[in-house]
Motif scaffolding. Structure first.
Motif, PDB file in Angstrom:
ATOM      1  N   GLN A 209       6.002  -4.202  -3.350  1.00 42.34           N
ATOM      2  CA  GLN A 209       5.984  -4.917  -4.628  1.00 42.34           C
ATOM      3  C   GLN A 209       6.582  -6.305  -4.400  1.00 42.34           C
ATOM      4  O   GLN A 209       7.786  -6.442  -4.165  1.00 42.34           O
ATOM      5  CB  GLN A 209       6.781  -4.147  -5.682  1.00 42.34           C
ATOM      6  N   GLU A 270       4.654  -2.322  -9.234  1.00 46.60           N
ATOM      7  CA  GLU A 270       4.457  -0.925  -8.861  1.00 46.60           C
ATOM      8  C   GLU A 270       3.036  -0.446  -9.135  1.00 46.60           C
ATOM      9  O   GLU A 270       2.398   0.195  -8.300  1.00 46.60           O
ATOM     10  CB  GLU A 270       5.446  -0.017  -9.608  1.00 46.60           C
ATOM     11  N   ARG A 274       0.174   0.761  -6.560  1.00 46.54           N
ATOM     12  CA  ARG A 274      -0.266   2.160  -6.631  1.00 46.54           C
ATOM     13  C   ARG A 274      -1.781   2.255  -6.732  1.00 46.54           C
ATOM     14  O   ARG A 274      -2.421   3.043  -6.025  1.00 46.54           O
ATOM     15  CB  ARG A 274       0.364   2.870  -7.839  1.00 46.54           C
ATOM     16  N   ASN A 287       6.555   2.768  -2.303  1.00 45.38           N
ATOM     17  CA  ASN A 287       6.647   2.915  -3.750  1.00 45.38           C
ATOM     18  C   ASN A 287       7.585   4.068  -4.071  1.00 45.38           C
ATOM     19  O   ASN A 287       8.183   4.662  -3.184  1.00 45.38           O
ATOM     20  CB  ASN A 287       5.252   3.130  -4.375  1.00 45.38           C
TER      21      ASN A 287
END
Length: 440
Positions: A209, A270, A274, A287
């Motif tokens: 991130q 995030e 993802r 993550n």
């Protein structure tokens, strides 16, 4: 819910002990749980009736189910969900604005674990007597520390978080790789091997991130910690202008330059990261545990269900170090019905509710026994390494001016990753900035 995510290391704080002591004394008379014209109350957990829960956007889809369980048992003390933005910085801003307005709109705050010092020092949240939380001793000790300021409890740990390395086990196996990488160099070597196979052609190597928000503070901290450095030293003083910090930041900078980290990852939070992983665009992803349940869905939303595994984060010379994440529930100093609020918090923190939550969301619990539950370990095979990750994690700076500190870290790291500033200068400037923000 993210950010996340903190803790056991003591840092220097501004001198507010006197005002806190006076405030605690003033609360002795009680005010039925609401604030009066004199300001916030601490410790007066009185007043019963409806309350609100202020939290970041619930990406798990399960929080309302948890609230429904409470509401069904407490028809006269229902909890209303006040959903804030997905972005952690925006959540904090709205909570701060609400507190500065002395508004009772938010009763219980779902706070990133690094906000405790700031909110407690500013008297925005209520001190909670430890005897009001009967199961506190059954929670992971590291998570309990996140809820304290000056050794006093101001919140209750609800979810924890440790950074994990998600990886495409199917692609590694096809390339003849039998185990997850333990170092940064091993991870890059694995990428090269996988990308040379027909199945791995064109896949991105790694992402975390890296947008300019709280997640960047976490990823920067993990890179520095995993290279043997610290953001603040054991005495709570800034410590980022060091060879170790340079090694961590330079690793990220070089990975962007060489394409190990795809250029679009500079915009990843995030959820963006993802989705990239479960859409099959990445071989490795850093993550939180919540990703596991979503990436394993078989409803068509994930292209990699059953094709990935989880391992500890890699580091410079061996396994890396996670930043401690998670969320704590605190009671606004300006809330009405604080007796209901603490009962609701205990309900949500119970073993039964935490087990129900991890079963639906894969979010890391704070209840220690759940990490050893055989049924849960079968469903979530990463629980044992996650427990170790949480216990060995390092906190982000626990400082009163956390908002300013994290903004400074984000700016420095982002400019370096964007190649606007060389790592040496970025860290030297950050050291100077943090010295002005973190004082004894």
């Amino acid at each position: 819910m993210r950010f996340e995510r903190s803790h056991a290391r003591r840092t220097a704080f501004v001198a507010v002990a006197g005002s806190l002591a006076l405030l605690a004394t003033a609360c002795g008379s009680g005010d039925k749980g609401s604030s009066g014209s004199g300001g916030a109350s601490t410790g007066a957990l009185e007043g019963r009736g409806p309350i609100t829960l202020a939290t970041g956007k619930d990406t798990s889809g399960n929080l309302q189910n948890q609230l429904n369980a409470w509401n069904a048992q407490h028809p006269n003390e229902k909890v209303e969900l006040k959903e804030l933005p997905e972005d952690a910085d925006a959540q904090r801003q709205q909570m701060v604005q609400n507190a500065q307005a002395k508004s009772d709109a938010y009763s219980v705050l779902v706070m990133d674990v690094v906000w405790t010092s700031e909110f407690a020092a500013n008297q925005w949240i209520t001190q909670i007597p430890e005897d009001k939380v009967p199961d506190l001793g059954k929670l992971l000790p590291a998570t309990v520390e996140t809820a304290k300021y000056r050794d006093k409890l101001y919140a209750v740990p609800m979810t924890s978080d440790g950074g994990l390395l998600y990886y495409r086990s199917d692609l590694l196996k096809a390339a003849g790789i039998t185990e997850a990488p333990k170092t940064w160099d091993e991870m890059k070597a694995d990428c090269t091997k996988v990308q040379a196979t027909p199945a791995g052609k064109g896949i991105g190597c790694y992402a975390g991130q890296f947008e300019k928000y709280e997640g960047l503070t976490v990823n920067f901290s993990e890179a520095v910690n995993s290279a043997g450095g610290d953001i603040v030293d054991k005495d709570g003083k800034p410590n980022v202008n060091t060879p170790e910090a340079k090694a961590g930041l330079t690793e990220l900078v070089n990975d962007f330059k060489t394409g190990v980290i795809p250029k679009e990852a500079i915009t990843y939070k995030e959820e963006e990261s993802r989705r990239a992983f479960q859409d099959g665009k990445l071989l490795f992803l850093r993550n939180w545990p919540y990703v596991y349940a979503l990436a394993n869905k078989t409803d068509g939303s994930s292209k990699i269900a059953g094709k990935f595994a989880v391992a500890p984060l890699p580091g410079k010379t061996g396994p890396g170090v996670s930043s401690l994440g998670g969320h704590d529930y605190a009671i606004s100093s300006y809330a009405k019905n604080k007796a209901t609020a603490i009962d609701f918090i205990n309900f949500m923190a119970s073993e039964a509710r935490q087990k129900a939550n991890i079963e639906k969301t894969s979010q890391a619990p704070t209840w220690a026994s759940l990490y050893d539950d055989p049924t849960l370990n079968k469903q979530f095979p990463y629980l044992a390494p996650l427990k170790a990750s949480i216990q060995n994690a390092k906190p982000r700076p626990r400082v009163v001016k956390y908002g300013d500190v994290t903004a400074a870290i984000q700016a420095a790291a982002y400019d370096a990753l964007s190649q606007k500033t060389a790592p040496d200068k970025a860290l030297a400037d950050l050291q100077t900035k943090l010295q002005s923000l973190i004082t004894n």
